[in-house]
Design an enzyme around this catalytic site. Structure first.
Site, PDB file in Angstrom:
ATOM      1  N   LEU A  11      45.453  -0.842   4.496  1.00  0.00           N
ATOM      2  CA  LEU A  11      45.375   0.664   4.398  1.00  0.00           C
ATOM      3  C   LEU A  11      45.301   0.879   3.001  1.00  0.00           C
ATOM      4  O   LEU A  11      46.172   0.538   2.418  1.00  0.00           O
ATOM      5  CB  LEU A  11      46.418   1.487   5.171  1.00  0.00           C
ATOM      6  N   ASP A  69      48.978  -5.479   5.605  1.00  0.00           N
ATOM      7  CA  ASP A  69      49.822  -4.637   4.904  1.00  0.00           C
ATOM      8  C   ASP A  69      51.307  -5.178   4.738  1.00  0.00           C
ATOM      9  O   ASP A  69      52.236  -4.567   4.371  1.00  0.00           O
ATOM     10  CB  ASP A  69      49.920  -3.130   5.362  1.00  0.00           C
ATOM     11  N   GLU A 105      59.190  -3.453   2.479  1.00  0.00           N
ATOM     12  CA  GLU A 105      60.308  -2.391   2.525  1.00  0.00           C
ATOM     13  C   GLU A 105      60.117  -1.282   3.847  1.00  0.00           C
ATOM     14  O   GLU A 105      60.997  -0.663   4.277  1.00  0.00           O
ATOM     15  CB  GLU A 105      60.078  -1.626   1.263  1.00  0.00           C
ATOM     16  N   ASP A 106      58.810  -1.232   4.090  1.00  0.00           N
ATOM     17  CA  ASP A 106      58.594  -0.232   5.105  1.00  0.00           C
ATOM     18  C   ASP A 106      59.219  -0.779   6.515  1.00  0.00           C
ATOM     19  O   ASP A 106      59.009   0.098   7.525  1.00  0.00           O
ATOM     20  CB  ASP A 106      57.173   0.109   5.201  1.00  0.00           C
ATOM     21  N   ARG A 108      50.603  -1.398  11.550  1.00  0.00           N
ATOM     22  CA  ARG A 108      51.689  -1.941  10.746  1.00  0.00           C
ATOM     23  C   ARG A 108      52.723  -2.221  12.070  1.00  0.00           C
ATOM     24  O   ARG A 108      53.843  -2.797  11.496  1.00  0.00           O
ATOM     25  CB  ARG A 108      52.182  -1.059   9.816  1.00  0.00           C
ATOM     26  N   ARG A 134      53.821   9.494   7.781  1.00  0.00           N
ATOM     27  CA  ARG A 134      54.296   8.125   8.310  1.00  0.00           C
ATOM     28  C   ARG A 134      55.544   8.356   9.006  1.00  0.00           C
ATOM     29  O   ARG A 134      55.779   7.704  10.234  1.00  0.00           O
ATOM     30  CB  ARG A 134      54.388   7.060   7.508  1.00  0.00           C
ATOM     31  N   HIS A 183      54.759   8.409   0.463  1.00  0.00           N
ATOM     32  CA  HIS A 183      56.264   8.348   0.923  1.00  0.00           C
ATOM     33  C   HIS A 183      57.009   9.139  -0.105  1.00  0.00           C
ATOM     34  O   HIS A 183      56.727   9.143  -1.217  1.00  0.00           O
ATOM     35  CB  HIS A 183      56.706   6.748   0.874  1.00  0.00           C
ATOM     36  N   CYS A 231      58.138  -1.348  -2.652  1.00  0.00           N
ATOM     37  CA  CYS A 231      57.766  -1.707  -1.273  1.00  0.00           C
ATOM     38  C   CYS A 231      57.758  -3.042  -1.080  1.00  0.00           C
ATOM     39  O   CYS A 231      57.651  -3.555  -0.041  1.00  0.00           O
ATOM     40  CB  CYS A 231      56.394  -1.269  -0.951  1.00  0.00           C
TER      41      CYS A 231
END
Ligand code: CIR
Length: 261
Positions: free
Chosen positions: A19, A61, A66-67, A86, A132, A165, A256
């Site tokens: 993305l 991605d 980290e996400d 994701r 998100r 974010h 990230c």
């Protein structure tokens, strides 16, 4: 908090299919792999043992590891990333985390959380509600953190269009010192509860570099942002600058690329 480990995931060969709202052209995978390798070296130089999760073509991605989780000194929580493409990233990250944490919690539907929306401020966590991370996800996460004896505040950042974010625009360097991109509301920093001993302003031209991380006695910063580099050097931080151009093309910042604990 003293960090001893990091989890990373190299970019997959189809990284360019991830993305992105940036209009900087597609990333070059060889350059991205080189930049990622140097990032891992920098983590090792900070004294961290670095564990790799394998790249997976199903998750272009996935390098933005980290996400997929919130890792703390007292426990770990797997997120439920807000972008449908994701969601599945958490499986392999969870496997890796289970080597280090005996009990891993989960965010469940309808909650969504991206780790990039979570900023740890000593024993307090700021949780950004964004495109998100949604309110149910933020509330679940706050509850998990409270059970670990942390405190948490939920901030609505949806009016700040420039923030993918929360940590796109802020970083906490410890001891009441914040980096904040232009336009970040003071109340976001106040909610951290650590006070604001110093707010280092990041100019609009250098806003990408606001996403940096402090690891033990070192600050890792994106290379190519001279004003912020000088501001941190003046204040005596040990700085390591890293080329991030290929990750920037995919909207990813420096924080990230790793889970640090
Ligand atoms: C995404 O849009 O999900 C990725 N292309 C970039 C994620 C960056 N992650 C972060 O800021 N924590």
């Amino acid at each position: 908090m003293h960090f001893t480990r990091a989890i990373v995931r190299p970019p997959a060969a189809n990284f360019a299919l991830g993305l992105s709202g940036a209009n900087n052209g597609p990333p070059d995978i060889d350059r991205a792999l080189d930049q990622h390798g140097r990032y891992c070296e920098a983590l090792r130089d900070c004294g961290l043992q670095v564990t790799h999760v394998e790249a997976d073509l199903d998750y272009p991605d996935g390098t933005f590891v980290e996400d997929a989780a919130i890792v703390t000194g007292r426990g770990a929580i797997l997120t439920r990333p807000g972008a449908p493409s994701r969601t599945g990233e958490i499986a392999s990250v969870g496997e890796s985390l289970s080597q280090f944490y005996s009990d891993v919690q989960h965010i469940v539907a309808p909650g969504t959380v991206d780790g990039g929306d979570i900023c740890q401020v000593d024993d307090h966590f700021l949780i950004g509600v964004s495109a998100r991370t949604n309110q149910p996800g933020a509330e679940q996460l706050a509850e998990h953190l409270r059970r670990m004896n942390y405190t948490a505040s939920i901030l609505d950042i949806r009016a700040s269009a420039s923030l993918l974010h929360l940590k796109t625009g802020i970083a906490y360097l410890g001891d009441g010192v914040w980096l904040a991109a232009a336009g970040i509301q003071e109340e976001f920093l106040r909610a951290g509860g650590a006070g604001i001993r110093e707010r280092i302003a990041v100019s609009a031209a250098e806003s990408y570099a606001a996403n940096c991380v402090r690891i033990n006695d070192t600050v890792l910063l994106a290379a190519g942002y001279p004003q912020l580099t000088a501001a941190l050097e003046e204040r005596g931080y040990r700085l390591v600058t890293l080329q991030m151009s290929e990750f920037r093309k995919m909207d990813g910042g420096l924080s990230c690329l790793s889970l640090r604990f």
